[in-house]
Design a protein around this motif. Structure first.
Motif, PDB file in Angstrom:
ATOM      1  N   LEU A   8      44.899  43.457  37.154  1.00  0.00           N
ATOM      2  CA  LEU A   8      44.910  42.861  35.832  1.00  0.00           C
ATOM      3  C   LEU A   8      44.984  43.955  34.773  1.00  0.00           C
ATOM      4  CD1 LEU A   8      42.176  40.126  36.308  1.00  0.00           C
ATOM      5  CD2 LEU A   8      44.649  39.802  36.259  1.00  0.00           C
ATOM      6  N   ALA A   9      46.095  44.004  34.065  1.00  0.00           N
ATOM      7  CA  ALA A   9      46.279  45.021  33.030  1.00  0.00           C
ATOM      8  C   ALA A   9      45.610  44.551  31.744  1.00  0.00           C
ATOM      9  CB  ALA A   9      47.761  45.278  32.808  1.00  0.00           C
ATOM     10  N   SER A  10      45.018  45.460  31.019  1.00  0.00           N
ATOM     11  CA  SER A  10      44.318  45.090  29.796  1.00  0.00           C
ATOM     12  C   SER A  10      45.189  45.219  28.555  1.00  0.00           C
ATOM     13  CB  SER A  10      43.067  45.954  29.628  1.00  0.00           C
ATOM     14  OG  SER A  10      43.440  47.315  29.543  1.00  0.00           O
ATOM     15  N   ASP A  11      46.343  45.873  28.677  1.00  0.00           N
ATOM     16  CA  ASP A  11      47.199  46.045  27.515  1.00  0.00           C
ATOM     17  C   ASP A  11      48.120  44.845  27.317  1.00  0.00           C
ATOM     18  OD1 ASP A  11      48.463  46.717  29.870  1.00  0.00           O
ATOM     19  OD2 ASP A  11      49.685  48.279  28.987  1.00  0.00           O
ATOM     20  N   ASP A  12      48.791  44.804  26.191  1.00  0.00           N
ATOM     21  CA  ASP A  12      49.710  43.733  25.842  1.00  0.00           C
ATOM     22  C   ASP A  12      51.046  43.980  26.548  1.00  0.00           C
ATOM     23  OD1 ASP A  12      51.419  41.947  24.632  1.00  0.00           O
ATOM     24  OD2 ASP A  12      50.888  42.508  22.591  1.00  0.00           O
ATOM     25  N   PRO A  13      51.572  43.011  27.317  1.00  0.00           N
ATOM     26  CA  PRO A  13      52.829  43.248  28.036  1.00  0.00           C
ATOM     27  C   PRO A  13      53.999  43.564  27.107  1.00  0.00           C
ATOM     28  CG  PRO A  13      52.161  40.953  28.208  1.00  0.00           C
ATOM     29  CD  PRO A  13      51.037  41.694  27.565  1.00  0.00           C
ATOM     30  N   LYS A  46      55.407  33.780  32.516  1.00  0.00           N
ATOM     31  CA  LYS A  46      54.321  33.473  31.590  1.00  0.00           C
ATOM     32  C   LYS A  46      53.748  32.129  32.006  1.00  0.00           C
ATOM     33  CE  LYS A  46      55.636  35.723  27.314  1.00  0.00           C
ATOM     34  NZ  LYS A  46      55.944  35.473  25.889  1.00  0.00           N
ATOM     35  N   SER A  77      52.012  43.390  38.309  1.00  0.00           N
ATOM     36  CA  SER A  77      50.729  43.296  37.606  1.00  0.00           C
ATOM     37  C   SER A  77      50.605  41.954  36.914  1.00  0.00           C
ATOM     38  CB  SER A  77      50.578  44.429  36.575  1.00  0.00           C
ATOM     39  OG  SER A  77      51.545  44.299  35.564  1.00  0.00           O
ATOM     40  N   SER A  78      49.425  41.708  36.366  1.00  0.00           N
ATOM     41  CA  SER A  78      49.196  40.509  35.556  1.00  0.00           C
ATOM     42  C   SER A  78      48.429  40.916  34.309  1.00  0.00           C
ATOM     43  CB  SER A  78      48.442  39.453  36.368  1.00  0.00           C
ATOM     44  OG  SER A  78      47.219  39.970  36.814  1.00  0.00           O
ATOM     45  N   TYR A  79      48.558  40.112  33.269  1.00  0.00           N
ATOM     46  CA  TYR A  79      47.940  40.408  31.980  1.00  0.00           C
ATOM     47  C   TYR A  79      47.108  39.243  31.545  1.00  0.00           C
ATOM     48  CZ  TYR A  79      51.373  44.163  31.675  1.00  0.00           C
ATOM     49  OH  TYR A  79      52.127  45.270  31.905  1.00  0.00           O
TER      50      TYR A  79
END
Length: 79
Positions: A8-13, A46, A77-79
């Protein structure tokens, strides 16, 4: 293998991807053709998420991080 939580990425895609065109839409979300900032073309899904779908979504992320097959799209990855 990397765990679902680690993926889980914490930044904005939108900081890493340029959304190019909508490829399709279904009951769970929309799929977009996008370009990564390093140039590769990818598909981004999305999802429409609600509190009831969260446990199932976590299971799917876990499964996708462990899946590796030449005929299946790779999960990054996922956001």
């Amino acid at each position: 293998m990397e765990s679902a939580l680690a993926s889980l990425a914490s930044d904005d895609p939108s900081e890493n991807y340029q959304f190019l065109e909508k490829c399709g839409e279904g009951s769970f979300g929309t799929v977009w053709r996008a370009r990564h900032k390093k140039g590769s073309i990818v598909a981004i899904k999305k999802l429409f998420i609600d509190e009831q779908s969260t446990p199932e979504l976590k299971k799917e992320v876990q499964f996708m991080t462990e899946l590796s097959h030449p005929n299946i799209v790779r999960f990054f990855s996922s956001y």
